[in-house]
Scaffold this motif. Sequence first.
Motif: not given
Length: 357
Positions: A96-121
């Motif tokens: 549902p569109r009302a919940y899509q922002h919540r999903v993307l918010f946590f997706g962004v948090l994970g992306a910040l962590v994993f991108r940090g790991i990959f870029l550092a490597a």
Amino acid sequence: MHDVPLWLWMVFAVTVVVSLAVDLLAHRHAHVIGFREATAWSGVWVGLAVAFGAVVFLVVGTTAGVEYTTAWLLEKSLSVDNLFVFALIFGYFRVPRAYQHRVLFFGVLGALVFRGIFLAAGVAVVSRFTAVLFVFAAVLFYSTYKILKEEDDSFDPGKSIAVRLLRKVIPVRDEYAGAHFFVREAGKRVATPLLAVVVAIEAADLVFAVDSVPAVLAVSSDAFIVYTSNAFAILGLRALYFMLAGLLDRFHYLSKGLALILAFIGVKLVLQASHKTISTAVPEIPSLLSLAVIATILAVSVTLSMLRPPPAGHTDDRPGPDAGVPTGERPTAETSREAVRERSADPPNTAEPPDGT
């Protein structure tokens, strides 16, 4: 490597944390994100990225400032394909569109962590084995070939290894329970499809990192530059997604522009690696020229898309951002709940939870 003061790292960290907290509070109640709200938030994220870039110019120097701006613009352009994948995932799971922002918010948090790991490597590997840049260039050339030949692999949420592993770790019910990720059924804790969507988005970001990380490392090998530019580009993805709802298929020349950008960055990597490993007589492409080329290609791609609309009867097989809206009137084999259940290893369970989290 640039001489970056510790306090600038702290400013960056505080800016990201405060921005995420404000964004979370502003969207603590699930609601549909409209164009006006998405545009306002997109302006906020772009403004933060530009303001931070100005600080980099003033504190670290012109070269660092140009590298940051180039890397941010590059990552911003490459992230457009992420938007199509978001739409595909939302459509597959009928979020549902009302919940899509919540999903993307946590997706962004994970992306910040994993991108940090990959870029550092990536930074660590490049600093020790410069020849690996040839490998990164090959990856970008292959991606360019797939895009131009329209052979780019489509992301199938149902075949995502991450989603299948999630279902093995914890039962996933078939029905949503508001914005909750977990609920209790018969005294047991089970996940809702919303958690599976977050996992699918994280898995998709890992796939996109294959192109993104080598590309940004061609701009700079400084950890501060590559991570901060990536972070600010990723932070603005949610607002950009909702702002461009229904418009993505109009930018039909953008994919070709992205292919040219990847090819250009691949050439830059080859020259850079050759300069360092073969002969210093091999010229390198200056960061300022890279910024100009990337900006020009993007501008031309968008302008041509607006001036030359898709021909009549043209259809884009990539879904738009509204693909996740459950209309109830146009179910397909790919997006219907029956299709989701067929791909699930767990039997359907429609019992309503007594409580949720």
